[in-house]
Scaffold this active site. Structure first.
Site, PDB file in Angstrom:
ATOM      1  N   THR A  40       0.843  -1.210   0.000  1.00 29.26           N
ATOM      2  CA  THR A  40       0.000   0.000   0.000  1.00 29.26           C
ATOM      3  C   THR A  40       0.876   1.257   0.000  1.00 29.26           C
ATOM      4  O   THR A  40       0.562   2.234  -0.684  1.00 29.26           O
ATOM      5  CB  THR A  40      -0.916   0.006   1.252  1.00 29.26           C
ATOM      6  OG1 THR A  40      -1.683  -1.184   1.224  1.00 29.26           O
ATOM      7  CG2 THR A  40      -1.840   1.212   1.275  1.00 29.26           C
ATOM      8  N   HIS A  43       1.966   1.799  -3.430  1.00 25.60           N
ATOM      9  CA  HIS A  43       0.892   2.402  -4.248  1.00 25.60           C
ATOM     10  C   HIS A  43       0.855   3.913  -4.031  1.00 25.60           C
ATOM     11  O   HIS A  43       0.723   4.694  -4.978  1.00 25.60           O
ATOM     12  CB  HIS A  43      -0.477   1.813  -3.896  1.00 25.60           C
ATOM     13  CG  HIS A  43      -0.680   0.418  -4.393  1.00 25.60           C
ATOM     14  ND1 HIS A  43      -0.694   0.101  -5.723  1.00 25.60           N
ATOM     15  CD2 HIS A  43      -0.869  -0.743  -3.739  1.00 25.60           C
ATOM     16  CE1 HIS A  43      -0.886  -1.202  -5.865  1.00 25.60           C
ATOM     17  NE2 HIS A  43      -0.982  -1.735  -4.665  1.00 25.60           N
ATOM     18  N   HIS A  63       1.880   1.911   8.176  1.00 30.01           N
ATOM     19  CA  HIS A  63       0.948   1.305   9.151  1.00 30.01           C
ATOM     20  C   HIS A  63       1.486   0.002   9.740  1.00 30.01           C
ATOM     21  O   HIS A  63       0.817  -0.605  10.557  1.00 30.01           O
ATOM     22  CB  HIS A  63      -0.426   1.087   8.509  1.00 30.01           C
ATOM     23  CG  HIS A  63      -0.363   0.281   7.251  1.00 30.01           C
ATOM     24  ND1 HIS A  63      -0.149   0.858   6.022  1.00 30.01           N
ATOM     25  CD2 HIS A  63      -0.438  -1.048   7.039  1.00 30.01           C
ATOM     26  CE1 HIS A  63      -0.111  -0.082   5.097  1.00 30.01           C
ATOM     27  NE2 HIS A  63      -0.265  -1.247   5.686  1.00 30.01           N
ATOM     28  N   CYS A  96     -21.169   1.203  15.783  1.00 29.98           N
ATOM     29  CA  CYS A  96     -22.044   0.642  14.737  1.00 29.98           C
ATOM     30  C   CYS A  96     -22.513  -0.761  15.161  1.00 29.98           C
ATOM     31  O   CYS A  96     -22.034  -1.327  16.142  1.00 29.98           O
ATOM     32  CB  CYS A  96     -21.304   0.579  13.403  1.00 29.98           C
ATOM     33  SG  CYS A  96     -20.009  -0.672  13.347  1.00 29.98           S
ATOM     34  N   TYR A 286     -10.976  -8.735   4.838  1.00 32.95           N
ATOM     35  CA  TYR A 286     -10.451  -7.379   5.016  1.00 32.95           C
ATOM     36  C   TYR A 286      -9.784  -7.281   6.392  1.00 32.95           C
ATOM     37  O   TYR A 286     -10.394  -7.645   7.399  1.00 32.95           O
ATOM     38  CB  TYR A 286     -11.597  -6.362   4.902  1.00 32.95           C
ATOM     39  CG  TYR A 286     -11.155  -4.918   5.024  1.00 32.95           C
ATOM     40  CD1 TYR A 286     -10.097  -4.422   4.259  1.00 32.95           C
ATOM     41  CD2 TYR A 286     -11.799  -4.052   5.905  1.00 32.95           C
ATOM     42  CE1 TYR A 286      -9.702  -3.101   4.369  1.00 32.95           C
ATOM     43  CE2 TYR A 286     -11.405  -2.721   6.016  1.00 32.95           C
ATOM     44  CZ  TYR A 286     -10.356  -2.254   5.249  1.00 32.95           C
ATOM     45  OH  TYR A 286      -9.960  -0.944   5.368  1.00 32.95           O
TER      46      TYR A 286
HETATM   47  P1  NAD Z   1       2.194  -7.885  -3.561  1.00 30.88           P
HETATM   48  O1  NAD Z   1       1.773  -6.929  -4.611  1.00 30.88           O
HETATM   49  O2  NAD Z   1       3.536  -7.796  -2.958  1.00 30.88           O
HETATM   50  O3  NAD Z   1       2.010  -9.386  -4.102  1.00 30.88           O
HETATM   51  C1  NAD Z   1       1.217  -9.752  -5.176  1.00 30.88           C
HETATM   52  C2  NAD Z   1       1.962 -10.832  -5.943  1.00 30.88           C
HETATM   53  O4  NAD Z   1       1.107 -11.322  -6.985  1.00 30.88           O
HETATM   54  C3  NAD Z   1       3.254 -10.325  -6.603  1.00 30.88           C
HETATM   55  O5  NAD Z   1       4.377 -11.055  -6.131  1.00 30.88           O
HETATM   56  C4  NAD Z   1       2.979 -10.530  -8.086  1.00 30.88           C
HETATM   57  O6  NAD Z   1       4.137 -10.868  -8.820  1.00 30.88           O
HETATM   58  C5  NAD Z   1       1.950 -11.673  -8.042  1.00 30.88           C
HETATM   59  N1  NAD Z   1       1.233 -11.888  -9.315  1.00 30.88           N
HETATM   60  C6  NAD Z   1       1.062 -11.024 -10.348  1.00 30.88           C
HETATM   61  N2  NAD Z   1       0.423 -11.640 -11.359  1.00 30.88           N
HETATM   62  C7  NAD Z   1       0.177 -12.910 -10.971  1.00 30.88           C
HETATM   63  C8  NAD Z   1      -0.450 -14.037 -11.598  1.00 30.88           C
HETATM   64  N3  NAD Z   1      -0.977 -13.976 -12.824  1.00 30.88           N
HETATM   65  N4  NAD Z   1      -0.516 -15.197 -10.898  1.00 30.88           N
HETATM   66  C9  NAD Z   1       0.002 -15.289  -9.664  1.00 30.88           C
HETATM   67  N5  NAD Z   1       0.601 -14.247  -9.017  1.00 30.88           N
HETATM   68  C10 NAD Z   1       0.693 -13.081  -9.674  1.00 30.88           C
HETATM   69  O7  NAD Z   1       1.086  -7.809  -2.444  1.00 30.88           O
HETATM   70  P2  NAD Z   1       0.995  -8.240  -0.891  1.00 30.88           P
HETATM   71  O8  NAD Z   1       1.466  -7.128  -0.050  1.00 30.88           O
HETATM   72  O9  NAD Z   1       1.554  -9.609  -0.666  1.00 30.88           O
HETATM   73  O10 NAD Z   1      -0.594  -8.284  -0.800  1.00 30.88           O
HETATM   74  C11 NAD Z   1      -1.330  -9.241  -1.554  1.00 30.88           C
HETATM   75  C12 NAD Z   1      -2.628  -8.649  -2.081  1.00 30.88           C
HETATM   76  O11 NAD Z   1      -3.507  -8.394  -0.990  1.00 30.88           O
HETATM   77  C13 NAD Z   1      -2.496  -7.304  -2.816  1.00 30.88           C
HETATM   78  O12 NAD Z   1      -3.459  -7.275  -3.866  1.00 30.88           O
HETATM   79  C14 NAD Z   1      -2.873  -6.293  -1.752  1.00 30.88           C
HETATM   80  O13 NAD Z   1      -3.372  -5.088  -2.302  1.00 30.88           O
HETATM   81  C15 NAD Z   1      -3.947  -7.044  -1.012  1.00 30.88           C
HETATM   82  N6  NAD Z   1      -4.163  -6.663   0.386  1.00 30.88           N
HETATM   83  C16 NAD Z   1      -5.440  -6.773   0.845  1.00 30.88           C
HETATM   84  C17 NAD Z   1      -5.714  -6.520   2.175  1.00 30.88           C
HETATM   85  C18 NAD Z   1      -7.117  -6.689   2.687  1.00 30.88           C
HETATM   86  O14 NAD Z   1      -7.377  -6.328   3.832  1.00 30.88           O
HETATM   87  N7  NAD Z   1      -8.015  -7.248   1.886  1.00 30.88           N
HETATM   88  C19 NAD Z   1      -4.689  -6.120   3.045  1.00 30.88           C
HETATM   89  C20 NAD Z   1      -3.379  -6.045   2.554  1.00 30.88           C
HETATM   90  C21 NAD Z   1      -3.123  -6.325   1.220  1.00 30.88           C
HETATM   91 ZN    ZN Z   2     -17.995   0.413  13.809  1.00 33.56          ZN
END
Ligand code: NAD
Ligand code: ZN
Length: 340
Positions: A40, A43, A63, A96, A286
């Site tokens: 993040t 980003h 964070h 909430c 999440y």
């Molecule tokens: P990251 O971007 O470091 O890892 C994503 C990985 O996916 C990378 O290593 C990338 O090479 C790989 N990738 C790309 N294309 C691919 C494909 N076709 N097949 C397989 N892998 C592929 O991210 P991270 O920090 O490990 O986080 C993972 C994901 O979770 C991210 O999308 C992030 O935004 C999300 N996230 C969500 C929450 C939530 O609360 N839902 C919290 C933190 C992060």
């Molecule tokens: Zn709340």
């Protein structure tokens, strides 16, 4: 004090001199020891479409952290000066329906540190005392610094029963790598991890994945055949990549369950036939459960879970640019910055 500030609406992050924040009621002031770089943060650094929609310039980012309590605000109980803490970075409203029912991770009024309010890339920060997580002495600070993404991995991986199951993890970012370790730790049978980055797939293999697959030049279906598998029982989508998600849907066993953590681009299309005719269950994930996920991840580390295997770089905060460059190149697991 020094802080990493998103000053200009363009690519970059700037180390600035800013005032030390004032402690309010029920808050503590924390002196940061270590802050880790999250995807993040990258980003925000790159000022992508999501950041432009979400971030107000002037924000101190970050964070994932560990630090020590140096001041205790009015009304705080249970903490004292010198305590070493990390904290849940999602600050919830407390009033909430979900908060009152003990489902704080589903609070619709969540405020994120380092996104919606000033964060942990700073010498000092304030946190509501109710968000703090005390770190036992046996856990080193360089690991406590990234309990936040460890918690994302744990929340997602522990959503469904994995004992004896075949698990597919798409995406070997730091979160996918940790999730691979957790899946093996809790007793999954085969844990297969996909990515397009060999450096990160090696980390997933070191974490204990049964097989790692570079989908740019290997077929997941071939690997399944090798492992005598008809399909995966549980899928953890941790890439945010639509192609990876579609591969997963294709390779799930009938009745399989998918936990979705990766943030897919708006409008990403999937083959709904796969969901319907295979009778798949899908669960969005999440953040972390407050505070059951924190409890479980602490106990896993205390009982030997090798979280240190995902930590590839420790740098001084003055070298923050090197850290963001490493993250951008994908040539790292977790990158932890030290404030001293
Ligand atoms: P990251 O971007 O470091 O890892 C994503 C990985 O996916 C990378 O290593 C990338 O090479 C790989 N990738 C790309 N294309 C691919 C494909 N076709 N097949 C397989 N892998 C592929 O991210 P991270 O920090 O490990 O986080 C993972 C994901 O979770 C991210 O999308 C992030 O935004 C999300 N996230 C969500 C929450 C939530 O609360 N839902 C919290 C933190 C992060
Ligand atoms: Zn709340």
């Amino acid at each position: 004090m020094k802080a990493l500030v998103k000053r200009k609406p363009e690519q970059g992050i700037w180390m600035e001199e800013v005032p030390v924040p004032e402690v309010g009621p029920n808050e503590v002031l924390i002196k940061l020891e270590k802050t880790a770089i999250c995807g993040t943060d990258l980003h925000i650094y790159k000022w992508d479409e999501w950041s432009q929609r979400t971030i107000k310039p002037g924000l101190t980012i970050g964070h994932e952290f560990v630090g020590r309590v140096v001041e205790v605000g009015p009304g705080v109980t249970g903490y004292k000066i010198g305590d070493r803490v990390s904290a849940e970075g999602h600050i919830v409203c407390g009033h909430c329906r979900n908060c009152r029912a003990g489902r704080q991770h589903l609070c619709p009024n969540t405020v994120g540190i380092g996104v919606n309010r000033n964060g942990a890339f700073a010498e000092y920060m304030t946190m509501p005392a109710s968000n703090l997580w005390p770190i036992p002495d046996q856990i080193p600070s360089e690991l406590a610094a990234f309990f936040d993404p460890y918690g994302n991995a744990a929340h997602c991986a522990l959503e469904f029963d994995l004992i004896g199951e075949d698990v597919l993890i798409t995406g070997a970012g730091p979160i996918g790598i940790i999730a691979a370790g957790i899946a093996k730790h809790v007793g999954a049978r085969n844990v297969v991890v996909t990515d397009v980055n060999d450096y990160r797939l090696k980390l997933a293999a070191d974490m204990g994945a049964t097989r790692v697959v570079n989908v740019a030049n290997q077929s997941l279906k071939d690997v399944m055949k090798d492992l005598h598998m008809e399909g995966f029982d549980v899928g953890l989508e941790m890439s945010g990549n639509p192609r990876a998600f579609n591969d997963m849907l294709d390779c799930m066993y009938h009745g399989g369950k998918i936990a979705l953590l990766g943030i897919l681009p708006k409008g990403a299309g999937i083959d709904w036939d796969k969901v319907i005719f295979k009778g798949l269950t899908m669960q969005g994930i999440y953040g972390r459960r407050m505070y059951e996920t924190w409890y479980k991840m602490t106990q896993m580390v205390l009982t030997g879970f090798p979280l240190q295997k995902v930590l590839t770089h420790q740098i001084h905060i003055d070298d923050f640019q090197k850290g963001f460059d490493l993250m951008d190149a994908g040539k790292c697991g977790k990158v932890v910055c030290s404030w001293s």
